[in-house]
Every structure is written in C-alpha cells, then in structure tokens.
Write an enzyme that holds these catalytic residues in place. Structure first.
Site, mmCIF file in Angstrom:
data_model
loop_
_atom_site.group_PDB
_atom_site.id
_atom_site.type_symbol
_atom_site.label_atom_id
_atom_site.label_comp_id
_atom_site.label_asym_id
_atom_site.label_seq_id
_atom_site.Cartn_x
_atom_site.Cartn_y
_atom_site.Cartn_z
ATOM 1 N N CYS A 117 -17.568 -25.225 5.162
ATOM 2 C CA CYS A 117 -17.231 -24.659 6.476
ATOM 3 C C CYS A 117 -16.255 -25.542 7.254
ATOM 4 O O CYS A 117 -15.562 -25.066 8.154
ATOM 5 C CB CYS A 117 -18.487 -24.440 7.302
ATOM 6 S SG CYS A 117 -19.617 -23.255 6.563
ATOM 7 N N HIS A 242 -16.696 -23.808 14.900
ATOM 8 C CA HIS A 242 -17.036 -23.013 13.720
ATOM 9 C C HIS A 242 -18.055 -21.949 14.145
ATOM 10 O O HIS A 242 -18.992 -22.242 14.889
ATOM 11 C CB HIS A 242 -17.613 -23.928 12.639
ATOM 12 C CG HIS A 242 -18.226 -23.191 11.498
ATOM 13 N ND1 HIS A 242 -17.575 -22.190 10.828
ATOM 14 C CD2 HIS A 242 -19.447 -23.317 10.906
ATOM 15 C CE1 HIS A 242 -18.361 -21.728 9.868
ATOM 16 N NE2 HIS A 242 -19.497 -22.385 9.899
ATOM 17 N N ASN A 272 -20.494 -15.513 9.719
ATOM 18 C CA ASN A 272 -19.996 -16.825 9.295
ATOM 19 C C ASN A 272 -19.049 -16.647 8.103
ATOM 20 O O ASN A 272 -19.485 -16.350 6.995
ATOM 21 C CB ASN A 272 -21.194 -17.704 8.925
ATOM 22 C CG ASN A 272 -20.788 -19.103 8.515
ATOM 23 O OD1 ASN A 272 -19.623 -19.392 8.290
ATOM 24 N ND2 ASN A 272 -21.776 -19.977 8.411
HETATM 25 N N1 ACO Z 1 -34.668 -10.683 8.961
HETATM 26 C C1 ACO Z 1 -35.936 -10.742 9.360
HETATM 27 N N2 ACO Z 1 -36.712 -11.814 9.218
HETATM 28 C C2 ACO Z 1 -36.154 -12.886 8.637
HETATM 29 C C3 ACO Z 1 -34.828 -12.917 8.198
HETATM 30 C C4 ACO Z 1 -34.074 -11.738 8.374
HETATM 31 N N3 ACO Z 1 -32.789 -11.649 7.995
HETATM 32 N N4 ACO Z 1 -34.574 -14.120 7.655
HETATM 33 C C5 ACO Z 1 -35.682 -14.865 7.778
HETATM 34 N N5 ACO Z 1 -36.657 -14.100 8.355
HETATM 35 C C6 ACO Z 1 -38.025 -14.478 8.691
HETATM 36 C C7 ACO Z 1 -38.536 -15.628 7.854
HETATM 37 O O1 ACO Z 1 -39.029 -15.167 6.622
HETATM 38 C C8 ACO Z 1 -39.607 -16.172 8.738
HETATM 39 O O2 ACO Z 1 -40.749 -15.345 8.581
HETATM 40 P P1 ACO Z 1 -42.243 -15.997 8.554
HETATM 41 O O3 ACO Z 1 -42.396 -16.661 9.888
HETATM 42 O O4 ACO Z 1 -43.108 -14.798 8.357
HETATM 43 O O5 ACO Z 1 -42.213 -16.961 7.415
HETATM 44 C C9 ACO Z 1 -39.102 -15.952 10.154
HETATM 45 O O6 ACO Z 1 -38.050 -14.969 10.035
HETATM 46 C C10 ACO Z 1 -38.531 -17.204 10.810
HETATM 47 O O7 ACO Z 1 -37.662 -17.810 9.868
HETATM 48 P P2 ACO Z 1 -36.913 -19.136 10.233
HETATM 49 O O8 ACO Z 1 -36.090 -19.571 9.085
HETATM 50 O O9 ACO Z 1 -37.899 -20.106 10.826
HETATM 51 O O10 ACO Z 1 -35.977 -18.618 11.404
HETATM 52 P P3 ACO Z 1 -35.029 -19.434 12.344
HETATM 53 O O11 ACO Z 1 -35.368 -19.191 13.746
HETATM 54 O O12 ACO Z 1 -34.892 -20.866 11.889
HETATM 55 O O13 ACO Z 1 -33.634 -18.741 12.091
HETATM 56 C C11 ACO Z 1 -31.604 -19.011 10.817
HETATM 57 C C12 ACO Z 1 -33.092 -18.718 10.789
HETATM 58 C C13 ACO Z 1 -30.912 -17.948 11.655
HETATM 59 C C14 ACO Z 1 -31.080 -18.985 9.400
HETATM 60 C C15 ACO Z 1 -31.385 -20.384 11.475
HETATM 61 O O14 ACO Z 1 -32.220 -21.355 10.884
HETATM 62 C C16 ACO Z 1 -29.971 -20.833 11.333
HETATM 63 O O15 ACO Z 1 -29.075 -20.256 11.906
HETATM 64 N N6 ACO Z 1 -29.706 -21.906 10.587
HETATM 65 C C17 ACO Z 1 -28.379 -22.376 10.353
HETATM 66 C C18 ACO Z 1 -27.888 -21.705 9.133
HETATM 67 C C19 ACO Z 1 -26.406 -21.556 9.066
HETATM 68 O O16 ACO Z 1 -25.752 -21.263 10.021
HETATM 69 N N7 ACO Z 1 -25.901 -21.747 7.881
HETATM 70 C C20 ACO Z 1 -24.539 -21.502 7.601
HETATM 71 C C21 ACO Z 1 -23.895 -22.596 6.883
HETATM 72 S S1 ACO Z 1 -23.851 -24.063 7.805
HETATM 73 C C22 ACO Z 1 -22.911 -23.670 9.087
HETATM 74 O O17 ACO Z 1 -22.049 -22.869 8.951
HETATM 75 C C23 ACO Z 1 -23.192 -24.320 10.366
#
Ligand code: ACO
Length: 315
Positions: A117, A242, A272
C-alpha cells in the site's frame, strides 16, 4: 535527508477506475455480510472491480496516458517508468515493461517497486533519487492494483475491503519552490505474517493488529515527514492519506493534529486499492479544486511489510 529546496515536483496526475461498480448490497449475495457492517466498520460503500476485461497493466497504462495527456509531454519524452503493484498480471516481465509497451514509451527504462500500500510513495522517492543524480528527467510513476485477483471471495473479513484501480503522476526536477520537501519511510518485516499473500494463495490478514499498527505508523510517519520539511501540522492545507478505512484515516488525522475538513477521503467510493489510492486521490482532489498550486500537502501510507511512509509536498 533534510531538504529546504525541493529536488522534484509532480507536474501532472492521472487515474483510471474500471467502470463496474460493486456496492455493499451486491456483496451481501456473495458472503455473509451487510451494508451496515461494512459502512460502520470501514466507511466503504462501493468499489470498482475490473473483471476479466481489463488487466492491471492496462489500468496502469490508462492512468499513465491520462497523466501524459494532462502534461506537455509525449510518451517518447518519458525516460523512466516506475510501477508500484502488489498484483502483477504475471511475474515476468515487470508490469512497468508491459505498461511501457502499451503506452509506447520507447525511450524509457522500466521497472517495478514492491511496497504494497505504500508503494506509490516509495516510487516517488525512487524517482526523486534518479532525478537528483541526473539519471532521469521525465519520470512516470504509476500505481496499478487489481486487488480482486488476489482476494478470497469466501473470506468476508478481507474481500469487502478492497477495490481495483490505478493512478499515476509525472515527476520532474523542481523548477522553483514546488515539490517534495519532507520524506520519511519505515519498514518492519518481523510483522509480515499479519498481512500477507502466501505463494500461489490469497490475501490473509489479522485485521485488528493491522489496524493498530496502521494508525501508529501513519501518525509517526506524518510527524517525521513534517519534521524533515521543517513544518508544523497547522501549516498543512490538505492531508491525502492512504484510503483503507475511514476510521484509520480519522485516527491518523487526529494523532497528526490535522482536522478532518483538511483531509481528502474517497474510500467510500473505491475501497482500498492498495498503492493506487494516493495517486487516484491526488488526481480527484485536483479535479475537484480541493488541491491547488501553492498548498502544503501531507500524504501518508501504511501496508503489508509492514511498510509505511509519508511525504510533505509544496504543491
Ligand atoms: N461482515 C460482517 N461481519 C464481519 C465481516 C464482514 N465483512 N468481517 C468480519 N466480521 C465479523 C467477525 O467475524 C467478527 O465476528 P465475531 O465477533 O462473531 O467473531 C466481528 O465482525 C468483529 O470482527 P473484527 O475483526 O473484530 O472487526 P473490527 O472492528 O476489527 O473490524 C476491520 C475489522 C474492518 C478489518 C478492521 O480491523 C480494519 O479495518 N483493519 C485494518 C485492515 C486494513 O485496512 N487492511 C488493509 C491493508 S493495510 C492498509 O491498507 C492500512
């Protein structure tokens, strides 16, 4: 390296987004997710998916031609093409060579950089080095990403986050006070497993750890790039981060001391697009009149590696 006088400036930008829009509602029929979950956790409402009709190199070439069209240069004037991509259509040759052939940049040297990224910002810094040493004059820096080709469409925790697209810019020796005035890059390969794609496999991510590291590293990179430029956050007119997740963007802005009304956000429309997010955002910001000559711009990225960086730019 402290630079009070910029070596290089961005003289034009370009972009290409595939026309096909996939909304959160469309994804509800693919994985167990909801528009409400995606919107509240990420700010993403829709993304572009390239499908089989267009390759990553073709998207990159279209963005490059757009940047050329907005400059006073022809393809034959380009003497270096740097492509940032985490999603090459093939491993040999480099995507930059495919782009060179597609746009007819017959006088260019062409190679790829791999910074995930953060790759576009790394590409700009590599361009700066080539220009500063006199090895290049007109550099086309492109970021082209077909994230849809490396996603697990059964994994709701990753597939809803990403989109396809390409952005580009042309970099030349600075003619005056415009250009890159502050730089900071960092990497930590010890954390590689938190966001990676195994050989022949698909993207795997530990979302929460990526989130925490992204906010911390983007805030640090912003601070260091501003220090390098001898500037304070209050002097920044526009932050172009980003675009991965609106919550990461808001936290980065808060820790960096930059109010959200000075932050460019389009993650809601594209998701993204890895390294393509920043050049696409720059090009849209110019088109919308939000980014104008003379502004102090801070741009910051974080991604797989982990690898992160920031540039302060007098636009
Ligand atoms: N739809 C519905 N539910 C979902 C989804 C979805 N698409 N994805 C995950 N869940 C569920 C999980 O299974 C979990 O359920 P559970 O509590 O029953 O186990 C619940 O939602 C919470 O999951 P978390 O992973 O704790 O959710 P969080 O609030 O951390 O959000 C997210 C997840 C959006 C991925 C966040 O962690 C994030 O944005 N991380 C950064 C990731 C990123 O941006 N990566 C890109 C590359 S790096 C960069 O570009 C910066």
């Amino acid at each position: 390296m402290k630079k009070t006088i910029p070596f290089v400036e961005i003289v034009s930008t370009g972009r290409f987004l595939p026309p096909s829009v996939t909304t959160n509602a469309d994804l509800e029929s693919i994985v167990d997710t909801s528009n409400e979950w995606i919107t509240t956790r990420t700010g993403i409402k829709e993304r572009r998916l390239a499908g089989n009709e267009i390759s990553a190199a073709q998207m990159g070439a279209k963005a490059g031609v757009d940047a050329l069209d907005k400059s006073d240069l022809n393809a034959s004037d380009i003497d270096l093409i740097i492509v940032s991509t985490a999603t090459p259509d093939r491993l040999l040759p480099s995507m930059a060579c495919d782009v060179q052939a597609l746009i007819g940049a017959v006088n260019a040297v062409a190679f790829d950089v791999g910074g995930a990224c953060s790759g576009f910002l790394y590409g700009l810094t590599v361009a700066e080095g080539h220009i500063a040493t006199g090895h290049a004059t007109n550099v086309l820096v492109i970021a082209a990403e077909k994230m849809s080709s490396i996603l697990d469409w059964n994994d709701r925790s990753t597939c809803v986050l990403f989109g396809d697209g390409a952005g580009a810019c042309i970099v030349q020796r600075s003619a005056g006070s415009r250009g890159i005035i502050g730089t900071y890059h960092g990497s930590d390969g010890n954390l590689a497993e938190l966001l990676h794609r195994p050989p022949g496999g698909l993207v795997k991510m530990s979302g929460q750890e990526v989130y925490r590291n992204a906010v911390r590293s983007m805030a640090l990179a912003s601070e260091r790039a501003l220090e390098d430029a001898g500037m304070k956050a209050e002097e920044i007119d526009l932050l172009i981060p980003h675009q991965a997740n609106v919550r990461i963007i808001e936290s980065t802005a808060r820790y960096s001391g930059i109010p959200m009304d000075k932050v460019f956000v389009n993650v809601d429309r594209y998701g993204n697009m890895s390294s393509a997010t920043i050049p696409v955002a720059m090009d849209e910001a110019i088109e919308q009149g939000v980014l104008e000559e003379g502004m102090n711009v801070l741009t910051v990225a974080f991604g797989a590696g982990f690898a992160w960086g920031a540039l302060a730019i007098k636009w």
